[in-house]
Design a protein around this motif. Structure first.
Motif, mmCIF file in Angstrom:
data_model
loop_
_atom_site.group_PDB
_atom_site.id
_atom_site.type_symbol
_atom_site.label_atom_id
_atom_site.label_comp_id
_atom_site.label_asym_id
_atom_site.label_seq_id
_atom_site.Cartn_x
_atom_site.Cartn_y
_atom_site.Cartn_z
ATOM 1 N N ARG A 1 -107.524 120.464 7.519
ATOM 2 C CA ARG A 1 -107.799 119.668 6.379
ATOM 3 C C ARG A 1 -107.057 119.800 5.051
ATOM 4 O O ARG A 1 -106.472 119.372 4.619
ATOM 5 N N GLY A 2 -106.918 121.274 4.694
ATOM 6 C CA GLY A 2 -106.407 121.201 3.147
ATOM 7 C C GLY A 2 -104.920 121.877 3.540
ATOM 8 O O GLY A 2 -104.698 121.724 2.678
ATOM 9 N N TRP A 3 -104.179 121.984 4.695
ATOM 10 C CA TRP A 3 -102.974 123.381 5.086
ATOM 11 C C TRP A 3 -102.118 121.745 4.331
ATOM 12 O O TRP A 3 -101.119 122.435 3.874
ATOM 13 N N PRO A 4 -102.047 120.628 4.618
ATOM 14 C CA PRO A 4 -100.849 119.496 4.158
ATOM 15 C C PRO A 4 -101.014 119.318 2.643
ATOM 16 O O PRO A 4 -99.694 119.672 2.367
ATOM 17 N N ASP A 5 -102.504 119.460 2.069
ATOM 18 C CA ASP A 5 -101.519 119.118 0.955
ATOM 19 C C ASP A 5 -101.496 120.715 0.388
ATOM 20 O O ASP A 5 -101.008 120.245 -1.696
ATOM 21 N N ALA A 6 -102.010 121.607 0.708
ATOM 22 C CA ALA A 6 -101.334 122.687 0.141
ATOM 23 C C ALA A 6 -100.193 123.132 -0.191
ATOM 24 O O ALA A 6 -99.032 123.510 -0.205
ATOM 25 N N LEU A 7 -99.179 122.422 1.585
ATOM 26 C CA LEU A 7 -98.077 122.606 1.656
ATOM 27 C C LEU A 7 -97.357 121.813 0.412
ATOM 28 O O LEU A 7 -96.443 121.273 0.519
ATOM 29 N N ASP A 8 -97.446 119.815 0.337
ATOM 30 C CA ASP A 8 -96.514 119.587 -0.709
ATOM 31 C C ASP A 8 -96.833 120.754 -1.915
ATOM 32 O O ASP A 8 -95.637 120.216 -2.680
ATOM 33 N N SER B 1 -86.833 124.055 4.860
ATOM 34 C CA SER B 1 -88.090 124.470 6.005
ATOM 35 C C SER B 1 -89.962 123.919 5.273
ATOM 36 O O SER B 1 -90.194 123.154 6.031
ATOM 37 N N LEU B 2 -90.408 123.604 4.144
ATOM 38 C CA LEU B 2 -91.482 123.129 3.681
ATOM 39 C C LEU B 2 -91.294 121.760 3.931
ATOM 40 O O LEU B 2 -92.657 121.716 4.253
ATOM 41 N N ARG B 3 -90.193 121.116 3.754
ATOM 42 C CA ARG B 3 -90.236 120.033 3.500
ATOM 43 C C ARG B 3 -90.534 119.464 5.038
ATOM 44 O O ARG B 3 -91.244 118.617 5.204
ATOM 45 N N VAL B 4 -89.968 120.159 5.820
ATOM 46 C CA VAL B 4 -90.173 119.748 6.890
ATOM 47 C C VAL B 4 -91.447 119.913 7.977
ATOM 48 O O VAL B 4 -91.953 118.814 8.737
ATOM 49 N N MET B 5 -91.910 121.430 7.544
ATOM 50 C CA MET B 5 -93.475 121.437 8.298
ATOM 51 C C MET B 5 -94.083 120.270 7.054
ATOM 52 O O MET B 5 -95.127 120.242 8.601
ATOM 53 N N ALA B 6 -93.819 120.537 6.015
ATOM 54 C CA ALA B 6 -95.167 118.916 5.339
ATOM 55 C C ALA B 6 -95.347 118.190 6.036
ATOM 56 O O ALA B 6 -96.692 117.601 6.549
ATOM 57 N N GLN B 7 -94.240 117.633 6.731
ATOM 58 C CA GLN B 7 -94.059 116.267 6.997
ATOM 59 C C GLN B 7 -95.044 116.109 8.790
ATOM 60 O O GLN B 7 -95.316 115.052 9.224
ATOM 61 N N ARG C 1 -102.557 115.653 11.545
ATOM 62 C CA ARG C 1 -103.913 115.054 10.520
ATOM 63 C C ARG C 1 -103.841 113.488 10.979
ATOM 64 O O ARG C 1 -104.729 112.959 11.151
ATOM 65 N N MET C 2 -102.781 113.124 10.623
ATOM 66 C CA MET C 2 -103.605 111.830 11.046
ATOM 67 C C MET C 2 -103.538 111.065 12.225
ATOM 68 O O MET C 2 -103.866 110.561 13.297
ATOM 69 N N LYS D 1 -107.017 109.938 16.692
ATOM 70 C CA LYS D 1 -107.817 110.596 18.273
ATOM 71 C C LYS D 1 -109.581 109.801 18.052
ATOM 72 O O LYS D 1 -110.227 109.419 18.727
ATOM 73 N N LYS D 2 -109.816 110.611 16.809
ATOM 74 C CA LYS D 2 -111.561 110.374 16.453
ATOM 75 C C LYS D 2 -111.818 108.870 16.301
ATOM 76 O O LYS D 2 -112.419 108.750 16.616
ATOM 77 N N ALA D 3 -110.412 107.917 15.366
ATOM 78 C CA ALA D 3 -110.995 106.477 15.315
ATOM 79 C C ALA D 3 -111.140 105.743 16.780
ATOM 80 O O ALA D 3 -112.199 105.087 16.790
ATOM 81 N N ALA D 4 -110.148 106.413 17.744
ATOM 82 C CA ALA D 4 -110.119 105.873 18.940
ATOM 83 C C ALA D 4 -111.702 106.559 19.658
ATOM 84 O O ALA D 4 -111.477 105.344 20.711
ATOM 85 N N ALA D 5 -111.872 107.717 19.667
ATOM 86 C CA ALA D 5 -113.034 107.599 20.778
ATOM 87 C C ALA D 5 -114.695 107.174 20.143
ATOM 88 O O ALA D 5 -115.222 107.430 20.514
ATOM 89 N N LEU D 6 -113.857 106.180 18.661
ATOM 90 C CA LEU D 6 -115.598 106.665 17.939
ATOM 91 C C LEU D 6 -116.421 104.915 18.862
ATOM 92 O O LEU D 6 -117.990 105.227 19.132
ATOM 93 N N PRO D 7 -115.977 103.826 19.206
ATOM 94 C CA PRO D 7 -115.909 103.294 20.117
ATOM 95 C C PRO D 7 -117.354 103.990 21.342
ATOM 96 O O PRO D 7 -118.072 103.111 21.666
ATOM 97 N N PRO D 8 -116.767 104.001 22.527
ATOM 98 C CA PRO D 8 -117.462 104.953 23.515
ATOM 99 C C PRO D 8 -118.746 105.662 22.378
ATOM 100 O O PRO D 8 -119.559 105.770 23.641
ATOM 101 N N LYS D 9 -118.734 106.019 21.605
ATOM 102 C CA LYS D 9 -119.511 107.044 21.598
ATOM 103 C C LYS D 9 -120.786 106.543 21.382
ATOM 104 O O LYS D 9 -122.072 106.519 20.761
ATOM 105 N N LEU D 10 -120.206 104.898 20.369
ATOM 106 C CA LEU D 10 -121.155 103.867 19.779
ATOM 107 C C LEU D 10 -122.322 103.290 20.893
ATOM 108 O O LEU D 10 -123.057 103.018 20.498
#
Length: 323
Positions: free
Chosen positions: A178-185, A268-274, A280-281, A286-295
């Motif tokens: 979770r924190g790795w993209p922000d750390a890369l920025d 290199s860091l710029r490409v990897m951060a993106q 993460r997005m 994927k989690k948002a798409a899997a929410l209706p079947p779980k509900l």
């Protein structure tokens, strides 16, 4: 005598050309001594800056009043159990030590504690379950049945430490992911502002601690390794092994290649951060798409019965009120 013919006469051109040749030869030979070698001076400056950062980090770690020791001694009880049952070879297993590092436990003491707990937990669970069955549940249960049930529960105790360890690794990797993209920025901003990679790691470790304590811990340890280890490649590889996160390993590979081939680290860091932000997005989508079947199941079990009760109850009351 004509001046033009005098100048163009080959007999008179030899002396000036020889003088010019001697002058140019002297300039070529003395050129390295006359012109300052800026590249060599810059390389010496970079090397001096690296040594200065190493001395500063060593002094900072030495000045810490309560340093964290990675070589804590194991407890005497656990060490005695490991020695008694000849578990030393398992304690020296690199795979087990790596899993404990991924869970945040470093050093020899956690390995000994894990092996000792995994050995004694089946007997403890067997004794506790047998006592509970005989004394609390039903004392009339046959001894054979009680022993079988207690033995099954005790057998689960051998796998319980491994399951707890795996759960700890999963939670820690989730926190780092979770924190790795922000750390890369932050790392990219620090590098582009002119910081060295050691200073950038130390700055990011200080800033990212509020969001991800595990990631801050790993980056701080990497900063210390960059200050102490002569091979920077080893420090980067250790970061990828300790975390076990694919995004971190990809960035570590990019940093190693940048160190080896001299490519710009910021690019290199710029490409990897993106890429990490896109990953993460996509995971969030994927989690948002899997929410209706779980509900669906909770709605069927809890929402629809209440809705039917609200709709049908007035009609039932009216029907029952009719004489």
């Amino acid at each position: 005598m004509d001046i033009g013919s005098f100048i163009l006469d080959p007999a008179h051109l030899g002396a000036p050309l020889a003088a010019v040749s001697v002058f140019l030869a002297v300039i070529v030979v003395s050129w390295p001594y006359l012109v300052r070698d800026n590249l060599a001076a810059r390389m010496r400056q970079v090397q001096g800056e690296r040594e200065r950062i190493r001395r500063r980090e060593r002094a900072r770690l030495a000045a810490d009043e309560s340093p964290v020791s990675l070589r804590t001694k194991p407890k005497k009880l656990f060490q005695a159990i490991v020695d008694r049952f000849n578990l030393t070879k398992q304690a020296e297993d690199g795979g087990l030590a790596l899993k404990l590092k991924m869970a945040g436990y470093r050093g020899y003491a956690p390995v000994v504690a894990f092996l000792a707990v995994r050995l004694i937990s089946p007997f403890v669970l067997f004794a506790v379950s047998a006592s509970y069955i005989l004394l609390v549940l039903n004392p009339s249960i046959p001894v054979i049945a009680t022993s079988a049930i207690a033995g099954a529960i005790g057998a689960l105790g051998y796998f319980a430490p491994a399951l707890v360890l795996q759960n700890k690794i999963t939670k820690r990797q989730k926190d780092i992911r979770r924190g790795w993209p922000d750390a890369l920025d932050l790392l990219l901003i620090s590098v582009e502002s002119g910081m060295g990679i050691e200073s950038a790691f130390r700055k990011v470790a200080e800033e990212i601690g509020a969001q991800s304590g595990a990631l801050a811990e790993e980056l701080s340890l990497t900063t210390a390794e960059l200050s102490y280890l002569q091979d920077r490649r080893q420090a980067f590889e250790n970061l990828g092994e300790r975390t076990g996160v694919e995004g971190v390993r990809a960035v570590v590979t990019s940093l190693i290649q940048a160190e080896k081939y001299g490519t710009p680290v910021a690019q290199s860091l710029r490409v990897m951060a993106q890429e990490n932000r896109d990953i993460r997005m996509s995971e969030a989508e994927k989690k948002a798409a899997a929410l209706p079947p779980k509900l669906t199941v909770p709605m069927i079990l809890f929402f629809l019965p209440v809705l039917f009760a609200v709709i049908i109850t007035p009609a039932v009351i009216q029907i029952s009120a009719v004489p």
